[in-house]
Design a protein around this motif. Structure first.
Motif, PDB file in Angstrom:
ATOM      1  N   ASN A 224       0.838  -1.205   0.000  1.00  0.00           N
ATOM      2  CA  ASN A 224       0.000   0.000   0.000  1.00  0.00           C
ATOM      3  C   ASN A 224       0.869   1.250   0.000  1.00  0.00           C
ATOM      4  O   ASN A 224       0.945   1.966   1.015  1.00  0.00           O
ATOM      5  N   PRO A 225       1.545   1.542  -1.104  1.00  0.00           N
ATOM      6  CA  PRO A 225       2.382   2.743  -1.147  1.00  0.00           C
ATOM      7  C   PRO A 225       1.547   3.997  -0.975  1.00  0.00           C
ATOM      8  O   PRO A 225       0.397   4.060  -1.424  1.00  0.00           O
ATOM      9  N   LEU A 226       2.132   4.986  -0.280  1.00  0.00           N
ATOM     10  CA  LEU A 226       1.437   6.253  -0.064  1.00  0.00           C
ATOM     11  C   LEU A 226       1.705   7.170  -1.242  1.00  0.00           C
ATOM     12  O   LEU A 226       2.860   7.464  -1.564  1.00  0.00           O
ATOM     13  N   VAL A 227       0.645   7.617  -1.889  1.00  0.00           N
ATOM     14  CA  VAL A 227       0.753   8.450  -3.089  1.00  0.00           C
ATOM     15  C   VAL A 227       0.136   9.811  -2.806  1.00  0.00           C
ATOM     16  O   VAL A 227      -1.005   9.908  -2.354  1.00  0.00           O
ATOM     17  N   GLU A 228       0.904  10.865  -3.061  1.00  0.00           N
ATOM     18  CA  GLU A 228       0.403  12.216  -2.830  1.00  0.00           C
ATOM     19  C   GLU A 228       0.689  13.113  -4.033  1.00  0.00           C
ATOM     20  O   GLU A 228       1.847  13.401  -4.336  1.00  0.00           O
ATOM     21  N   PRO A 229      -0.343  13.563  -4.736  1.00  0.00           N
ATOM     22  CA  PRO A 229      -0.127  14.553  -5.792  1.00  0.00           C
ATOM     23  C   PRO A 229       0.334  15.878  -5.180  1.00  0.00           C
ATOM     24  O   PRO A 229      -0.117  16.264  -4.107  1.00  0.00           O
ATOM     25  N   ILE A 230       1.245  16.562  -5.859  1.00  0.00           N
ATOM     26  CA  ILE A 230       1.782  17.834  -5.375  1.00  0.00           C
ATOM     27  C   ILE A 230       1.285  18.954  -6.277  1.00  0.00           C
ATOM     28  O   ILE A 230       1.535  18.939  -7.489  1.00  0.00           O
ATOM     29  N   LYS A 231       0.588  19.907  -5.710  1.00  0.00           N
ATOM     30  CA  LYS A 231       0.089  21.025  -6.500  1.00  0.00           C
ATOM     31  C   LYS A 231       1.195  22.061  -6.694  1.00  0.00           C
ATOM     32  O   LYS A 231       1.566  22.775  -5.768  1.00  0.00           O
ATOM     33  N   PHE A 232       1.728  22.082  -7.887  1.00  0.00           N
ATOM     34  CA  PHE A 232       2.760  23.060  -8.228  1.00  0.00           C
ATOM     35  C   PHE A 232       2.691  23.298  -9.723  1.00  0.00           C
ATOM     36  O   PHE A 232       2.805  22.358 -10.517  1.00  0.00           O
ATOM     37  N   ASP A 233       2.498  24.546 -10.119  1.00  0.00           N
ATOM     38  CA  ASP A 233       2.364  24.891 -11.532  1.00  0.00           C
ATOM     39  C   ASP A 233       3.745  25.198 -12.093  1.00  0.00           C
ATOM     40  O   ASP A 233       4.240  26.319 -12.011  1.00  0.00           O
ATOM     41  N   ASN A 318       8.475  19.570   0.068  1.00  0.00           N
ATOM     42  CA  ASN A 318       8.149  20.767   0.851  1.00  0.00           C
ATOM     43  C   ASN A 318       8.551  22.039   0.116  1.00  0.00           C
ATOM     44  O   ASN A 318       7.846  23.056   0.178  1.00  0.00           O
ATOM     45  N   ALA A 319       9.686  21.995  -0.587  1.00  0.00           N
ATOM     46  CA  ALA A 319      10.121  23.172  -1.353  1.00  0.00           C
ATOM     47  C   ALA A 319       9.102  23.510  -2.444  1.00  0.00           C
ATOM     48  O   ALA A 319       8.784  24.690  -2.661  1.00  0.00           O
ATOM     49  N   LEU A 320       8.575  22.488  -3.129  1.00  0.00           N
ATOM     50  CA  LEU A 320       7.554  22.734  -4.150  1.00  0.00           C
ATOM     51  C   LEU A 320       6.280  23.276  -3.524  1.00  0.00           C
ATOM     52  O   LEU A 320       5.663  24.216  -4.037  1.00  0.00           O
ATOM     53  N   LYS A 321       5.873  22.680  -2.422  1.00  0.00           N
ATOM     54  CA  LYS A 321       4.648  23.141  -1.746  1.00  0.00           C
ATOM     55  C   LYS A 321       4.776  24.595  -1.300  1.00  0.00           C
ATOM     56  O   LYS A 321       3.785  25.347  -1.316  1.00  0.00           O
ATOM     57  N   ASN A 322       5.982  24.995  -0.911  1.00  0.00           N
ATOM     58  CA  ASN A 322       6.219  26.357  -0.438  1.00  0.00           C
ATOM     59  C   ASN A 322       6.652  27.304  -1.559  1.00  0.00           C
ATOM     60  O   ASN A 322       6.996  28.464  -1.293  1.00  0.00           O
ATOM     61  N   ASN A 323       6.649  26.783  -2.792  1.00  0.00           N
ATOM     62  CA  ASN A 323       7.055  27.581  -3.958  1.00  0.00           C
ATOM     63  C   ASN A 323       8.463  28.161  -3.785  1.00  0.00           C
ATOM     64  O   ASN A 323       8.759  29.260  -4.231  1.00  0.00           O
ATOM     65  N   ASP A 324       9.328  27.375  -3.144  1.00  0.00           N
ATOM     66  CA  ASP A 324      10.703  27.802  -2.868  1.00  0.00           C
ATOM     67  C   ASP A 324      11.618  27.173  -3.920  1.00  0.00           C
ATOM     68  O   ASP A 324      12.235  26.110  -3.698  1.00  0.00           O
ATOM     69  N   LEU A 325      11.731  27.821  -5.066  1.00  0.00           N
ATOM     70  CA  LEU A 325      12.493  27.255  -6.171  1.00  0.00           C
ATOM     71  C   LEU A 325      13.989  27.231  -5.898  1.00  0.00           C
ATOM     72  O   LEU A 325      14.697  26.332  -6.372  1.00  0.00           O
ATOM     73  N   ASP A 326      14.498  28.202  -5.157  1.00  0.00           N
ATOM     74  CA  ASP A 326      15.924  28.200  -4.834  1.00  0.00           C
ATOM     75  C   ASP A 326      16.285  26.962  -4.015  1.00  0.00           C
ATOM     76  O   ASP A 326      17.301  26.298  -4.273  1.00  0.00           O
TER      77      ASP A 326
END
Length: 422
Positions: A224-233, A318-326
């Motif tokens: 039962n792998p945990l799958v989470e879509p990440i909202k990042f455009d 977490n970087a994608l979720k926080n929109n922290d591209l650097d």
């Protein structure tokens, strides 16, 4: 709806918004022509049949978690705007598959048993997917299909998983009203590849192709792998995803690939564990003197790679979720360094270092304007680079000098996985 009626709808522009979604481009003229050509070929081979559908499934790019899935670790991946597209209609009791490049043998769906003679074939994948749908209690049936793929083979984008997700979506939409979710379709595809195609694989490829967009997967519970879509455009990031084909030869590297999971598991075995996700970095460091007596130095280095890389995926997400591209770029480069130094999957022959050279030149050109890492299995093949849009042309020009014209492929992150256009 007949195939010819879909042609008229395509020509009217009514499907343009959906074509934008799957191609990640505002100009859909090439996509429209592609589907019109598919329709013309379908009618040529099968006739103007009723109950027609246009369905597609994308390839995928591994973004983070290099060589972590086989140790039941974490990965970050994304579907891309290279896909397999098709026209498909129901067919009583049989599957007929044609494309520009090849055709399968006709499959009688009354016989879904495993065929040793079909090992490593498309027929095996189709038969295995039909079997698993049926075993799970879903409806199945035959179909006629004409397809085209622009998913690059041998580039780590996973053409086989795209094919499996396409077939799963065909059965889903033709016979199950589209009610089966993308995660289930991915698992069915993996089953077909493992059991019928007879190739062991994790679930990363199928899941990324099926779910769409960025997705992170934790494989610790293998059932039962945990799958989470990440909202990042990604389209708003100011970067392009560039895949560079370094023209390396994958031939005769199977044993080298196999040593990576084998050596990692040798370290896990020291702790009486099956895989490295069952230990911690502290466990390894506290026992490193004893591990060194039974495991090679490279095995220990590869274990260190895994234990850091699987945690790095959490930071990347977490970087994608926080929109922290650097922060995201820094982590991608760290991942690449770890693959190079610890996993050691950037070359197998010190005289042939195409991947090393591509990464070194990428570092010189991109500096703070991008990130770069080995893509997929490594040892030969491709690297992945996130390149600021204003220097993409410069970057591609330099890579072309190294590896020849058209070695670079600019990809976009596609927001949908397996998809019914109409």
């Amino acid at each position: 709806m007949k195939v010819s009626q879909i042609k008229e709808i395509l020509l009217s522009g009514e499907l343009d918004e959906k074509l934008k979604i799957v191609s990640c481009k505002n100009d859909v003229s090439l996509q429209r022509k592609r589907y019109l050509d598919l329709i013309e070929n379908f009618i040529k081979f099968y006739g103007d049949l009723d109950d027609a559908h246009l369905i597609c499934a994308p390839g995928r790019s591994e973004v983070g978690g290099n060589h972590t899935d086989h140790q039941r670790g974490r990965v970050l991946a994304a579907s891309v705007n290279m896909d397999i597209a098709c026209v498909v209609c129901k067919n009583n009791g049989f599957v007929e598959y044609k494309s520009y490049d090849y055709s399968t043998n006709t499959i009688d769906i009354s016989d879904l048993s495993i065929k040793d003679s079909e090992k490593f074939t498309s027929e095996a994948l189709i038969r295995g997917i039909l079997f698993k749908f049926n075993e799970l209690g879903y409806k199945i049936g035959g179909f006629k299909i004409f397809s085209h793929s622009d998913v690059l083979k041998g580039s780590g984008i996973s053409s086989s998983a795209a094919f499996e997700v396409l077939i799963g979506n065909i059965i889903n939409h033709l016979y199950n009203d589209g009610n089966i979710d993308s995660i289930e379709i991915a698992k069915i595809g993996q089953y077909a590849e493992n059991v019928y195609f007879m190739k062991p694989c994790g679930l990363l490829d199928q899941m990324a192709c099926s779910v769409g967009g960025f997705v992170t997967i934790d494989f610790k519970d293998k059932n039962n792998p945990l799958v989470e879509p990440i909202k990042f455009d990604f389209s708003e990031s100011g970067y392009d995803l560039v895949l560079v084909d370094t023209k390396g030869d994958h031939a005769d590297l199977s044993d080298e690939y196999g040593l990576m999971p084998y050596e990692m598991k040798e370290v896990a075995k020291f702790f009486n564990k099956e895989v490295l996700s069952e230990i911690t970095l502290d466990d390894l460091l506290n026992n490193i003197d004893e591990i060194k007596k039974t495991c090679s130095d490279r095995a220990i280095l590869r274990a260190i790679h895994f234990l850091n890389e699987t945690d790095r995926v959490v930071e990347e997400v977490n970087a994608l979720k926080n929109n922290d591209l650097d922060k995201f770029k820094t982590l991608i480069i760290e991942s690449g360094y770890s693959s190079y130094m610890y996993l050691q999957n950037v070359y197998s022959d010190y005289k042939k270092q195409n991947l090393s050279l591509a990464l070194a030149v990428s570092e010189q050109i991109l500096k703070d304007s991008g990130a770069y890492r080995v893509h997929g299995g490594g040892l030969a093949g491709t690297i992945q680079a996130f390149v600021k849009k204003d220097i993409v042309d410069k970057y591609i020009k330099q890579m072309n000098k190294l590896f020849g014209e058209n070695c670079c492929h600019i990809l976009s992150i596609r927001s949908v996985g397996g998809y019914k256009i109409i």
